[in-house]
Design a protein around this motif. Structure first.
Motif, PDB file in Angstrom:
ATOM      1  N   MET A   1       0.641  -1.229   0.142  1.00  0.00           N
ATOM      2  CA  MET A   1       0.093  -0.065  -0.026  1.00  0.00           C
ATOM      3  C   MET A   1       0.833   1.310  -0.012  1.00  0.00           C
ATOM      4  O   MET A   1       0.709   2.348  -0.625  1.00  0.00           O
ATOM      5  CB  MET A   1      -1.058  -0.247   1.100  1.00  0.00           C
ATOM      6  N   ALA A   2       1.851   1.174   0.734  1.00  0.00           N
ATOM      7  CA  ALA A   2       2.712   2.409   0.941  1.00  0.00           C
ATOM      8  C   ALA A   2       3.552   2.708  -0.482  1.00  0.00           C
ATOM      9  O   ALA A   2       3.459   3.846  -0.782  1.00  0.00           O
ATOM     10  CB  ALA A   2       3.944   2.133   1.937  1.00  0.00           C
ATOM     11  N   VAL A   3       3.953   1.637  -1.236  1.00  0.00           N
ATOM     12  CA  VAL A   3       4.565   1.992  -2.421  1.00  0.00           C
ATOM     13  C   VAL A   3       3.490   2.406  -3.450  1.00  0.00           C
ATOM     14  O   VAL A   3       3.825   3.336  -4.016  1.00  0.00           O
ATOM     15  CB  VAL A   3       4.950   0.414  -2.864  1.00  0.00           C
ATOM     16  N   SER A   4       2.232   2.167  -3.430  1.00  0.00           N
ATOM     17  CA  SER A   4       1.119   2.458  -4.511  1.00  0.00           C
ATOM     18  C   SER A   4       0.758   3.958  -4.271  1.00  0.00           C
ATOM     19  O   SER A   4       0.655   4.748  -5.090  1.00  0.00           O
ATOM     20  CB  SER A   4       0.048   1.772  -4.516  1.00  0.00           C
ATOM     21  N   LEU A   5       1.011   4.369  -3.100  1.00  0.00           N
ATOM     22  CA  LEU A   5       0.495   5.613  -2.250  1.00  0.00           C
ATOM     23  C   LEU A   5       1.517   6.471  -2.946  1.00  0.00           C
ATOM     24  O   LEU A   5       1.349   7.584  -3.402  1.00  0.00           O
ATOM     25  CB  LEU A   5       0.220   5.830  -1.046  1.00  0.00           C
ATOM     26  N   SER A   6       2.727   6.186  -2.723  1.00  0.00           N
ATOM     27  CA  SER A   6       4.064   6.906  -2.948  1.00  0.00           C
ATOM     28  C   SER A   6       4.077   7.238  -4.502  1.00  0.00           C
ATOM     29  O   SER A   6       4.534   8.041  -4.934  1.00  0.00           O
ATOM     30  CB  SER A   6       5.142   6.407  -2.545  1.00  0.00           C
ATOM     31  N   LEU A   7       3.850   6.142  -5.347  1.00  0.00           N
ATOM     32  CA  LEU A   7       3.656   6.201  -6.701  1.00  0.00           C
ATOM     33  C   LEU A   7       2.618   7.114  -7.334  1.00  0.00           C
ATOM     34  O   LEU A   7       2.949   7.960  -8.278  1.00  0.00           O
ATOM     35  CB  LEU A   7       3.644   4.769  -7.375  1.00  0.00           C
ATOM     36  N   VAL A   8       1.654   7.126  -6.549  1.00  0.00           N
ATOM     37  CA  VAL A   8       0.506   8.102  -7.082  1.00  0.00           C
ATOM     38  C   VAL A   8       0.888   9.320  -6.642  1.00  0.00           C
ATOM     39  O   VAL A   8       0.658  10.429  -7.669  1.00  0.00           O
ATOM     40  CB  VAL A   8      -0.718   7.738  -6.207  1.00  0.00           C
ATOM     41  N   LEU A   9       1.536   9.627  -5.438  1.00  0.00           N
ATOM     42  CA  LEU A   9       2.074  10.967  -5.324  1.00  0.00           C
ATOM     43  C   LEU A   9       2.849  11.570  -5.988  1.00  0.00           C
ATOM     44  O   LEU A   9       3.153  12.700  -6.514  1.00  0.00           O
ATOM     45  CB  LEU A   9       2.340  11.129  -3.870  1.00  0.00           C
ATOM     46  N   LEU A  10       4.049  10.789  -6.414  1.00  0.00           N
ATOM     47  CA  LEU A  10       5.178  11.019  -7.478  1.00  0.00           C
ATOM     48  C   LEU A  10       4.356  11.396  -8.755  1.00  0.00           C
ATOM     49  O   LEU A  10       4.966  12.369  -9.314  1.00  0.00           O
ATOM     50  CB  LEU A  10       6.050   9.861  -7.422  1.00  0.00           C
ATOM     51  N   THR A  11       3.773  10.544  -9.498  1.00  0.00           N
ATOM     52  CA  THR A  11       3.053  10.915 -10.654  1.00  0.00           C
ATOM     53  C   THR A  11       2.296  11.921 -10.780  1.00  0.00           C
ATOM     54  O   THR A  11       2.372  12.809 -11.708  1.00  0.00           O
ATOM     55  CB  THR A  11       2.566   9.527 -11.197  1.00  0.00           C
ATOM     56  N   GLY A  36      -5.480   5.782 -17.385  1.00  0.00           N
ATOM     57  CA  GLY A  36      -5.006   4.923 -16.043  1.00  0.00           C
ATOM     58  C   GLY A  36      -6.001   4.582 -15.186  1.00  0.00           C
ATOM     59  O   GLY A  36      -6.079   3.490 -14.499  1.00  0.00           O
ATOM     60  N   PHE A  37      -7.126   5.565 -15.015  1.00  0.00           N
ATOM     61  CA  PHE A  37      -8.164   5.189 -14.216  1.00  0.00           C
ATOM     62  C   PHE A  37      -8.968   3.900 -14.655  1.00  0.00           C
ATOM     63  O   PHE A  37      -9.220   2.936 -13.990  1.00  0.00           O
ATOM     64  CB  PHE A  37      -9.247   6.292 -14.032  1.00  0.00           C
ATOM     65  N   PHE A  38      -9.385   4.050 -16.020  1.00  0.00           N
ATOM     66  CA  PHE A  38      -9.876   2.970 -16.632  1.00  0.00           C
ATOM     67  C   PHE A  38      -9.243   1.501 -16.662  1.00  0.00           C
ATOM     68  O   PHE A  38      -9.750   0.427 -16.688  1.00  0.00           O
ATOM     69  CB  PHE A  38     -10.379   3.346 -18.028  1.00  0.00           C
ATOM     70  N   LEU A  39      -7.837   1.840 -16.801  1.00  0.00           N
ATOM     71  CA  LEU A  39      -7.091   0.624 -17.147  1.00  0.00           C
ATOM     72  C   LEU A  39      -6.912  -0.071 -15.709  1.00  0.00           C
ATOM     73  O   LEU A  39      -6.784  -1.323 -15.739  1.00  0.00           O
ATOM     74  CB  LEU A  39      -5.384   1.057 -17.444  1.00  0.00           C
ATOM     75  N   ALA A  40      -6.984   0.750 -14.666  1.00  0.00           N
ATOM     76  CA  ALA A  40      -6.998  -0.074 -13.160  1.00  0.00           C
ATOM     77  C   ALA A  40      -8.206  -0.943 -12.994  1.00  0.00           C
ATOM     78  O   ALA A  40      -7.941  -1.886 -12.324  1.00  0.00           O
ATOM     79  CB  ALA A  40      -6.869   1.282 -12.278  1.00  0.00           C
ATOM     80  N   SER A  41      -9.087  -0.785 -13.838  1.00  0.00           N
ATOM     81  CA  SER A  41     -10.436  -1.819 -13.534  1.00  0.00           C
ATOM     82  C   SER A  41     -10.426  -2.806 -14.513  1.00  0.00           C
ATOM     83  O   SER A  41     -11.340  -3.571 -14.790  1.00  0.00           O
ATOM     84  CB  SER A  41     -11.620  -0.854 -13.718  1.00  0.00           C
ATOM     85  N   THR A  42      -9.377  -3.149 -15.460  1.00  0.00           N
ATOM     86  CA  THR A  42      -9.236  -4.166 -16.402  1.00  0.00           C
ATOM     87  C   THR A  42      -8.309  -5.442 -15.946  1.00  0.00           C
ATOM     88  O   THR A  42      -7.816  -5.340 -14.661  1.00  0.00           O
ATOM     89  CB  THR A  42      -8.492  -3.686 -17.566  1.00  0.00           C
ATOM     90  N   GLY A  43      -8.120  -6.358 -16.532  1.00  0.00           N
ATOM     91  CA  GLY A  43      -7.754  -7.560 -16.014  1.00  0.00           C
ATOM     92  C   GLY A  43      -6.234  -7.485 -15.902  1.00  0.00           C
ATOM     93  O   GLY A  43      -5.364  -8.124 -15.655  1.00  0.00           O
ATOM     94  N   VAL A  44      -5.778  -6.320 -16.857  1.00  0.00           N
ATOM     95  CA  VAL A  44      -4.464  -6.348 -16.729  1.00  0.00           C
ATOM     96  C   VAL A  44      -3.752  -5.630 -15.532  1.00  0.00           C
ATOM     97  O   VAL A  44      -2.552  -5.615 -15.202  1.00  0.00           O
ATOM     98  CB  VAL A  44      -4.277  -5.072 -18.144  1.00  0.00           C
ATOM     99  N   ALA A  45      -4.536  -4.892 -14.669  1.00  0.00           N
ATOM    100  CA  ALA A  45      -4.228  -4.090 -13.680  1.00  0.00           C
ATOM    101  C   ALA A  45      -3.276  -5.077 -12.654  1.00  0.00           C
ATOM    102  O   ALA A  45      -2.129  -4.548 -12.230  1.00  0.00           O
ATOM    103  CB  ALA A  45      -5.334  -3.406 -12.605  1.00  0.00           C
ATOM    104  N   PRO A  46      -3.657  -6.170 -12.386  1.00  0.00           N
ATOM    105  CA  PRO A  46      -2.675  -6.879 -11.334  1.00  0.00           C
ATOM    106  C   PRO A  46      -1.394  -7.275 -12.138  1.00  0.00           C
ATOM    107  O   PRO A  46      -0.365  -7.234 -11.342  1.00  0.00           O
ATOM    108  CB  PRO A  46      -3.375  -8.246 -11.145  1.00  0.00           C
ATOM    109  N   GLY A  47      -1.154  -7.452 -13.272  1.00  0.00           N
ATOM    110  CA  GLY A  47       0.286  -7.712 -13.893  1.00  0.00           C
ATOM    111  C   GLY A  47       0.946  -6.173 -13.861  1.00  0.00           C
ATOM    112  O   GLY A  47       2.187  -6.663 -13.601  1.00  0.00           O
ATOM    113  N   ILE A  48       0.219  -5.196 -14.032  1.00  0.00           N
ATOM    114  CA  ILE A  48       0.918  -4.055 -13.895  1.00  0.00           C
ATOM    115  C   ILE A  48       1.329  -3.737 -12.638  1.00  0.00           C
ATOM    116  O   ILE A  48       2.591  -3.338 -12.257  1.00  0.00           O
ATOM    117  CB  ILE A  48       0.151  -2.719 -14.668  1.00  0.00           C
ATOM    118  N   ARG A  49       0.495  -3.956 -11.412  1.00  0.00           N
ATOM    119  CA  ARG A  49       0.997  -3.747 -10.156  1.00  0.00           C
ATOM    120  C   ARG A  49       2.273  -4.707  -9.747  1.00  0.00           C
ATOM    121  O   ARG A  49       2.916  -4.175  -9.210  1.00  0.00           O
ATOM    122  CB  ARG A  49      -0.273  -4.063  -9.350  1.00  0.00           C
TER     123      ARG A  49
END
Length: 64
Positions: A1-11, A36-49
């Motif tokens: 969670m900390a990594v994703s929040l940091s990446l959101v703030l950085l971007t 990015g918002f719509f991509l997060a709701s697809t099946g590709v999101a776990p692989g990107i994460r």
């Protein structure tokens, strides 16, 4: 969670800087954010994460 929040703030900071420097217009920035918002709701999101997590771990493992 900390990594994703940091990446959101950085971007977000990078995006604001690019808009203020006029290296990217507001329209394309909004389209990119929506993509990015719509991509997060697809099946590709776990692989990107997983890929981003592995990159973060690799950077964290580099000792200077």
């Amino acid at each position: 969670m900390a990594v994703s929040l940091s990446l959101v703030l950085l971007t977000a900071v990078i995006l604001v800087v690019m808009i203020r420097a006029k290296s990217i217009k507001l329209g394309p920035a909004l389209i990119a954010a929506l993509f990015g918002f719509f991509l997060a709701s697809t099946g590709v999101a776990p692989g990107i994460r997983t890929f981003i997590s592995q990159i973060a771990r690799m950077i964290n493992g580099i000792s200077l």
